[in-house]
Design an enzyme around this catalytic site. Structure first.
Site, PDB file in Angstrom:
ATOM      1  N   GLU A 115      -0.570  -7.876  -0.342  1.00 22.35           N
ATOM      2  CA  GLU A 115      -1.444  -7.930   0.831  1.00 22.35           C
ATOM      3  C   GLU A 115      -2.400  -6.749   0.895  1.00 22.35           C
ATOM      4  O   GLU A 115      -3.565  -6.903   1.265  1.00 22.35           O
ATOM      5  CB  GLU A 115      -0.591  -7.969   2.103  1.00 22.35           C
ATOM      6  N   ASP A 116      -1.915  -5.556   0.521  1.00 17.81           N
ATOM      7  CA  ASP A 116      -2.695  -4.339   0.762  1.00 17.81           C
ATOM      8  C   ASP A 116      -3.262  -3.697  -0.496  1.00 17.81           C
ATOM      9  O   ASP A 116      -3.947  -2.681  -0.399  1.00 17.81           O
ATOM     10  CB  ASP A 116      -1.815  -3.304   1.483  1.00 17.81           C
TER      11      ASP A 116
END
Length: 722
Positions: A115-116
């Site tokens: 996600e990051d």
């Protein structure tokens, strides 16, 4: 991690692993990876905690996961000023101390990478395999959003879907939330409160249902400190003041230890401090706290039989408080929790609560599903699956989770989903009822036959007309008890629909959403009442609407139909007119008939002595000649429909006995009303369908023979003239 107190300054009465210094870990993490022959220092504590539960675990995959996570998150910082890698490290440590298996810890280290960072799921799958990829993908689907009103429902819907396929996803999410709550102080107060409320309403109940008490109790304390700071400080002060050398629990614990040793029972006796919320609840319940209210005794033994041996010794050598005894070993809670609960009176009248369980039970009580390892691992003794399936059989008895997954697909409206989710999670007890085919249904406590019908038949339950509970006829509003056998009875008429007051008896989201959805698709049926077509014009009025029991069983024959008039076997002067039998007097052969044209051109046919006939004539309505189709007073193939009124004295099981008499006479109940009792007298109004009008006298005699019934007559309801 301590399951007893969220506050690191709170006194602990047992040995526990010290809280890790995350700032030091952050500095270590910034040094980057180390040589291949040893683990990075930053996760050595994770390895130590993991090996305590899994001595033979292969730590190589953890080293590789840490190297990827550290390099991917390098340069990212948390709002607290710590390197971002400290977050996945802390989450992984929480799970390691709970006993999570290696695959879960690997996914936990990587849970934010996709996600990051620039890491992709394909990379995760290639380096760590399908299982780790599956878990990382499940956590990634729970997108980071601002916890506003619009975002919450969709976020937690995704969370439920992911959890339903693998409960380890929820374990990682709960540990993630716990670490975020621990470091929530850097955020604005209003955002702290918003996140704390979501945690209280959804995540804490989910932790309870997954049995992860260690996470649940600390989350409760952290939420308590944010949402109720004054009460939290008062409780903290009480706990601090109670700490001292003269602890009555210490004395009782020593006495229990000596008692069990003398009895030859090998047991470990610990003092288990209550966490802040638990102390606060006891204080609200009892008022002034006693010295023994700040903790409980925990007795750990080797085998199940030893638990009962300990119980016997305690109840023999101490004065037991019988009302406090609960056996959750013979009847485990829905979240896998097992333990014996009791309370004994110690020296000087001090009462101590005692928990008795095996070491295995204690591990499951603290860690819940996390303690089960990989619940989806293939049993080597089981035959291999011939076809792959996306559905995973969850062995952790998540009947509640299966129900949530079922209804979340139907709750398309986010507000409905969110409200229903919180209501369902608020149900903290579950019952099991048995189906007549040998299957079981898991339902929340307080569920009724309405809930059982929808749980077993889905949308087909719209046609339910009653049930048999433990072999006896019962109304759909009957509340079920644990261990009941229930058989919902459905009508053959698939056009039937639910009654509006079913919503008063439905406790499960599946039932409430299905009923609400049916009325959304049939807005004209939202008000209770019988054949609505009979009440569309002057001179026709439905049956009494003061109904408290509309869903009365009558076998499996057709129930009330909402799809239009049935064949009547009546001929009127206009051969093209639509003919309906009036609901106010329900004529049957050989009744003399007369009809009146109502709105839409339909002809409603009444008995000639019906009060509606005089009312229609008074306002100038011209009667329409009507007669039975065969001219001899015999009913057509459609059968006959009649409304009967039974006057009776109130007594238990009267309704069930009446409906059983009706069913025995081969009559099907179309609808029924029971008026509130008045002076111990009750009026029942039934609309029935008989195969032939010749059976009406025998039916009325059978109803009069029911004990307590003193009169049965044909209905004569006054008609409206508007």
């Amino acid at each position: 991690m301590s399951a007893e107190a969220a506050d690191p300054g709170a006194p602990l009465r047992r040995r526990s692993r010290p809280r890790i210094d995350l700032r030091r870990l952050g500095r270590v993490a910034l040094r980057g990876p180390v040589s291949r022959d040893r683990l990075p220092d930053a996760i050595s504590h994770v390895a130590e905690a993991h090996r305590a539960h899994h001595p033979d675990a292969d730590l190589t995959i953890l080293r590789r996961a840490y190297v990827l996570a550290e390099s991917s998150h390098r340069g990212q910082m948390r709002k607290s000023g710590e390197p971002y890698i400290t977050h996945p490290l802390a989450v992984t440590l929480i799970l390691a101390e709970l006993g999570a298996e290696t695959t879960t810890l690997t996914a936990s280290l990587l849970h934010d990478t996709v996600e990051d960072t620039e890491v992709t799921l394909d990379q995760v799958k290639e380096q760590f395999g399908d299982e780790v990829c599956y878990l990382v993908d499940g956590v990634t689907k729970l997108e980071k959003v601002d916890y506003g009103a619009a975002a919450e429902p969709e976020t937690f819907r995704k969370m439920l879907v992911a959890t339903g396929n693998d409960v380890r996803v929820m374990s990682i999410k709960l540990a993630d939330r716990l670490h975020n709550m621990r470091t929530l102080g850097v955020m604005r107060p209003e955002k702290q409160a918003r996140i704390a409320k979501v945690t209280r309403d959804v995540l804490i109940p989910l932790a309870e249902r997954l049995g992860v008490q260690a996470l649940k109790t600390e989350l409760e304390d952290l939420v308590f400190a944010i949402l109720h700071p004054d009460e939290y400080e008062e409780t903290r002060a009480l706990i601090a003041a109670a700490t001292g050398p003269d602890d009555p629990l210490e004395t009782i614990a020593e006495n229990v230890t000596h008692t069990l040793r003398d009895a030859g029972i090998s047991a470990e006796v610990l003092i288990r401090p209550r966490h802040f919320v638990s102390v606060h609840r006891v204080r609200r319940k009892r008022g002034e706290l006693r010295g023994t209210d700040f903790g409980r005794l925990l007795v750990l033994v080797g085998e199940d039989a030893d638990c009962y041996a300990v119980l016997g010794e305690l109840h023999t050598c101490f004065t037991p408080v019988i009302s406090e005894f609960k056996d959750f070993i013979a009847a485990p809670k829905f979240n896998l929790y097992q333990s014996l609960h009791t309370a004994v009176v110690g020296p000087e009248g001090a009462v101590a609560e005692v928990l008795i369980r095996t070491h295995r039970m204690h591990k499951v009580a603290e860690a819940g599903v996390v303690a089960l390892g990989n619940p989806y691992a293939q049993d080597p003794a089981a035959p291999p699956q011939t076809e792959p399936s996306d559905e995973r059989a969850d062995p952790t008895r998540p009947g509640w989770l299966s129900r949530l997954l079922d209804w979340q697909e139907s709750a398309t409206d986010p507000d409905t989903f969110w409200t229903t989710l919180r209501d369902d999670l608020a149900q903290d007890r579950e019952i099991t009822v048995f189906r007549t085919d040998g299957g079981t249904l898991g339902l929340p406590a307080g569920a009724s036959c309405v809930d059982a019908a929808y749980a077993q038949y889905g949308d087909l339950a719209h046609t339910a007309i009653g049930a048999r509970v433990n072999g006896r006829l019962a109304t759909l509003s009957t509340v079920l008890s644990d261990g009941d056998t229930v058989q919902p009875l459905l009508a053959q008429d698939t056009a039937s629909g639910p009654a509006p007051d079913w919503l008063d008896h439905a406790r499960t989201p599946a039932a409430r959403i299905a009923i609400t959805g049916w009325f959304s698709d049939h807005p004209d049926e939202a008000k209770p009442g019988p054949e609505t077509a009979d009440a569309t014009g002057p001179g026709a009025q439905g049956e009494p609407t003061a109904s408290t029991e509309r869903e009365v069983p009558g076998g499996t024959a057709p129930a009330r139909s909402r799809s239009g008039p049935r064949p009547t076997g009546v001929v009127v002067d206009d051969p093209n007119a639509q003919v309906r039998l009036a609901g106010c007097c329900t004529p049957v052969p050989p009744d003399e008939l007369t009809g009146f044209v109502v709105r839409g051109g339909a002809v409603t046919v009444h008995r000639r002595e019906c009060p509606a006939v005089a009312a229609m004539q008074e306002i100038g309505r011209a009667p329409v000649a009507a007669r039975w189709a065969d001219g001899e007073g015999r009913e057509s193939d459609a059968g006959c429909r009649v409304t009967l009124v039974a006057e009776s004295f109130g007594r238990p099981r009267l309704l069930a006995d009446l409906t059983e008499a009706i069913a025995t006479a081969d009559a099907a109940i179309v609808s029924a009303t029971v008026e509130p009792p008045s002076e111990q007298r009750v009026r029942h109004t039934y609309t029935l369908r008989l195969p032939d009008a010749a059976g009406l006298p025998g039916l009325m005699r059978a109803m009069r023979d029911v004990a307590g019934v003193y009169d049965v007559s044909r209905a004569q309801h006054p008609a409206a003239t508007g």
